[in-house]
Scaffold this motif. Structure first.
Motif, PDB file in Angstrom:
ATOM      1  N   LEU A 148       0.744  -1.118  -0.095  1.00 63.81           N
ATOM      2  CA  LEU A 148       0.071   0.068   0.008  1.00 63.81           C
ATOM      3  C   LEU A 148       0.845   1.256   0.116  1.00 63.81           C
ATOM      4  O   LEU A 148       0.471   2.144  -0.898  1.00 63.81           O
ATOM      5  N   ILE A 149       1.772   1.255   0.833  1.00 65.12           N
ATOM      6  CA  ILE A 149       2.618   2.412   0.798  1.00 65.12           C
ATOM      7  C   ILE A 149       3.570   2.735  -0.353  1.00 65.12           C
ATOM      8  O   ILE A 149       3.873   3.870  -0.722  1.00 65.12           O
ATOM      9  N   GLY A 150       3.976   1.553  -0.993  1.00 66.38           N
ATOM     10  CA  GLY A 150       4.827   1.499  -2.209  1.00 66.38           C
ATOM     11  C   GLY A 150       3.971   2.100  -3.068  1.00 66.38           C
ATOM     12  O   GLY A 150       4.465   3.030  -4.098  1.00 66.38           O
ATOM     13  N   SER A 151       2.592   1.651  -3.378  1.00 67.96           N
ATOM     14  CA  SER A 151       1.678   2.061  -4.580  1.00 67.96           C
ATOM     15  C   SER A 151       1.448   3.609  -4.343  1.00 67.96           C
ATOM     16  O   SER A 151       1.341   4.459  -5.461  1.00 67.96           O
ATOM     17  N   ILE A 152       1.256   4.110  -3.090  1.00 61.91           N
ATOM     18  CA  ILE A 152       1.105   5.535  -2.906  1.00 61.91           C
ATOM     19  C   ILE A 152       2.268   6.233  -3.131  1.00 61.91           C
ATOM     20  O   ILE A 152       2.186   7.302  -3.880  1.00 61.91           O
ATOM     21  N   GLY A 153       3.505   5.813  -2.878  1.00 66.19           N
ATOM     22  CA  GLY A 153       4.646   6.438  -2.986  1.00 66.19           C
ATOM     23  C   GLY A 153       5.052   6.689  -4.672  1.00 66.19           C
ATOM     24  O   GLY A 153       5.449   7.644  -5.139  1.00 66.19           O
ATOM     25  N   THR A 158      -4.474   2.074  -7.311  1.00 62.74           N
ATOM     26  CA  THR A 158      -5.746   1.861  -8.218  1.00 62.74           C
ATOM     27  C   THR A 158      -6.852   1.674  -6.891  1.00 62.74           C
ATOM     28  O   THR A 158      -6.623   1.398  -5.766  1.00 62.74           O
ATOM     29  N   LEU A 159      -8.125   1.927  -7.637  1.00 63.68           N
ATOM     30  CA  LEU A 159      -9.431   1.787  -6.683  1.00 63.68           C
ATOM     31  C   LEU A 159      -9.435   0.212  -6.254  1.00 63.68           C
ATOM     32  O   LEU A 159      -9.445  -0.133  -5.141  1.00 63.68           O
ATOM     33  N   PRO A 160      -9.105  -0.974  -7.056  1.00 62.58           N
ATOM     34  CA  PRO A 160      -8.929  -2.306  -6.646  1.00 62.58           C
ATOM     35  C   PRO A 160      -7.895  -2.369  -5.651  1.00 62.58           C
ATOM     36  O   PRO A 160      -8.312  -3.150  -4.612  1.00 62.58           O
ATOM     37  N   ALA A 161      -6.851  -1.576  -5.649  1.00 61.85           N
ATOM     38  CA  ALA A 161      -5.899  -1.743  -4.571  1.00 61.85           C
ATOM     39  C   ALA A 161      -6.289  -1.164  -3.553  1.00 61.85           C
ATOM     40  O   ALA A 161      -6.117  -1.836  -2.216  1.00 61.85           O
ATOM     41  N   VAL A 162      -6.848  -0.072  -3.421  1.00 58.36           N
ATOM     42  CA  VAL A 162      -7.366   0.517  -2.266  1.00 58.36           C
ATOM     43  C   VAL A 162      -8.439  -0.508  -1.455  1.00 58.36           C
ATOM     44  O   VAL A 162      -8.206  -0.680  -0.191  1.00 58.36           O
ATOM     45  N   ALA A 163      -9.321  -1.244  -2.087  1.00 58.27           N
ATOM     46  CA  ALA A 163     -10.276  -2.048  -1.655  1.00 58.27           C
ATOM     47  C   ALA A 163      -9.514  -3.267  -1.056  1.00 58.27           C
ATOM     48  O   ALA A 163     -10.033  -3.633  -0.090  1.00 58.27           O
ATOM     49  N   VAL A 164      -8.801  -3.956  -1.886  1.00 60.80           N
ATOM     50  CA  VAL A 164      -7.866  -5.040  -1.441  1.00 60.80           C
ATOM     51  C   VAL A 164      -7.222  -4.720  -0.050  1.00 60.80           C
ATOM     52  O   VAL A 164      -7.348  -5.563   0.884  1.00 60.80           O
ATOM     53  N   VAL A 215       0.624  -2.054   6.209  1.00 62.98           N
ATOM     54  CA  VAL A 215       0.468  -0.984   5.208  1.00 62.98           C
ATOM     55  C   VAL A 215       2.046  -1.188   4.544  1.00 62.98           C
ATOM     56  O   VAL A 215       1.897  -0.718   3.511  1.00 62.98           O
ATOM     57  N   PHE A 216       2.960  -1.685   5.052  1.00 62.73           N
ATOM     58  CA  PHE A 216       4.302  -1.276   4.645  1.00 62.73           C
ATOM     59  C   PHE A 216       4.736  -2.631   3.663  1.00 62.73           C
ATOM     60  O   PHE A 216       5.564  -2.554   2.836  1.00 62.73           O
ATOM     61  N   VAL A 217       4.064  -3.914   4.021  1.00 64.06           N
ATOM     62  CA  VAL A 217       4.664  -5.133   3.445  1.00 64.06           C
ATOM     63  C   VAL A 217       4.025  -5.398   2.189  1.00 64.06           C
ATOM     64  O   VAL A 217       2.835  -4.757   1.984  1.00 64.06           O
ATOM     65  N   PRO A 218       4.427  -6.376   1.467  1.00 63.16           N
ATOM     66  CA  PRO A 218       3.816  -6.647  -0.149  1.00 63.16           C
ATOM     67  C   PRO A 218       2.656  -7.521   0.488  1.00 63.16           C
ATOM     68  O   PRO A 218       2.148  -7.813   1.377  1.00 63.16           O
ATOM     69  N   LEU A 219       1.661  -7.364  -0.520  1.00 64.08           N
ATOM     70  CA  LEU A 219       0.187  -7.645  -0.414  1.00 64.08           C
ATOM     71  C   LEU A 219       0.168  -9.296   0.041  1.00 64.08           C
ATOM     72  O   LEU A 219      -0.597  -9.862   1.059  1.00 64.08           O
ATOM     73  N   ALA A 220       1.306  -9.960  -0.342  1.00 60.68           N
ATOM     74  CA  ALA A 220       1.160 -11.598  -0.159  1.00 60.68           C
ATOM     75  C   ALA A 220       1.562 -11.692   1.416  1.00 60.68           C
ATOM     76  O   ALA A 220       1.099 -12.423   2.249  1.00 60.68           O
TER      77      ALA A 220
END
Length: 252
Positions: A148-153, A158-164, A215-220
């Motif tokens: 999440l923090i990487g995608s923001i940075g 994206t909207l799907p990422a925010v939701a997931v 918030v900081f680690v990969p989704l996996a």
């Protein structure tokens, strides 16, 4: 030198990677594009099952600490001005009770290598010299290697990422709150110790540390954390019923 590039450790990590990706392939006809994410969940459940004995050992250590807490507090009051005497009497108490002050550390140390290998699967882009394809797999269009923090940075949120990410983090927070309410230390016992109320507040806040990490680690890794905290809550509730931590009322 990267510890995970050391040949024996790299071989173990590569074997775990092959197992995970093989499981994802088996799940492909059933789970489709989410097969890798489902494989992460299943792997997490397998790991937590393997670590059940360490969970039992941890609860037993908690039980011992609760039983000895009043006696330890009495010793601390009695010998507060004589640290050497306090140390001798404390070790004698543990010896008399056939317990160890380090009993709670062993379960953590035993599970650390297993957890370390699992986390490495989610954090390393290269494993044993080849690309970690797990991180390119997706859950509802969100790469398992993104955070999440990487995608923001980098502006790729994206909207799907925010939701997931939102669902994963909110579920972790919900489990943390249930854990805080059900398994918080006994306020009466803590009240008799120096800084007991402050300790109680910190314990409550630490339950939400996993949500911050997610918030900081990969989704996996976030999926791993979610399954882990949910499993841990259920396991601790069951084990505490079997091994209740009722403090002793005896005096020294």
């Amino acid at each position: 030198m990267d510890l995970f590039s050391f040949p024996p450790i790299a071989a173990i990590l590569d074997a775990a990677y092959a197992l995970l990706m093989g499981l994802a392939s088996l799940l492909q006809p059933i789970a489709g594009g989410a097969s890798a994410a489902v494989a992460v969940v299943i792997l997490t459940l397998v790991v937590r099952t393997i670590l059940i004995p360490t969970g039992i050992a941890q609860v037993k250590a908690d039980q011992t600490r609760a039983r000895l807490a009043p006696k330890l507090h009495a010793l601390q009051r009695r010998h507060k001005n004589d640290r050497e005497r306090l140390q001798r009497e404390t070790m004698k108490l543990y010896a008399d009770e056939k317990a160890s002050p380090f009993a709670g550390c062993a379960p953590v140390l035993l599970q650390a290598p297993v957890v370390g290998i699992v986390y490495a699967l989610f954090l390393h882009t290269v494993i044993a010299g080849h690309t970690n394809d797990l991180l390119a797999e997706e859950l509802f269009g969100v790469p398992l290697g993104s955070s999440l923090i990487g995608s923001i940075g980098n502006g790729s949120l994206t909207l799907p990422a925010v939701a997931v990410f939102g669902v994963v983090i909110l579920l972790i927070v919900a489990v943390a709150e249930v854990t805080r309410r059900l398994l918080r230390p006994d306020p009466t016992t803590l009240a008799s110790t120096p800084g007991g109320q402050r300790t109680l507040r910190w314990v409550g806040l630490l339950q939400f540390g996993t949500a911050v990490a997610a918030v900081f680690v990969p989704l996996a890794a976030g999926l791993y954390l979610l399954v882990t905290v949910a499993w841990t809550l259920a396991q601790r509730v069951i084990l505490r019923r079997k091994f209740p931590t009722e403090p002793s009322t005896g005096h020294v």
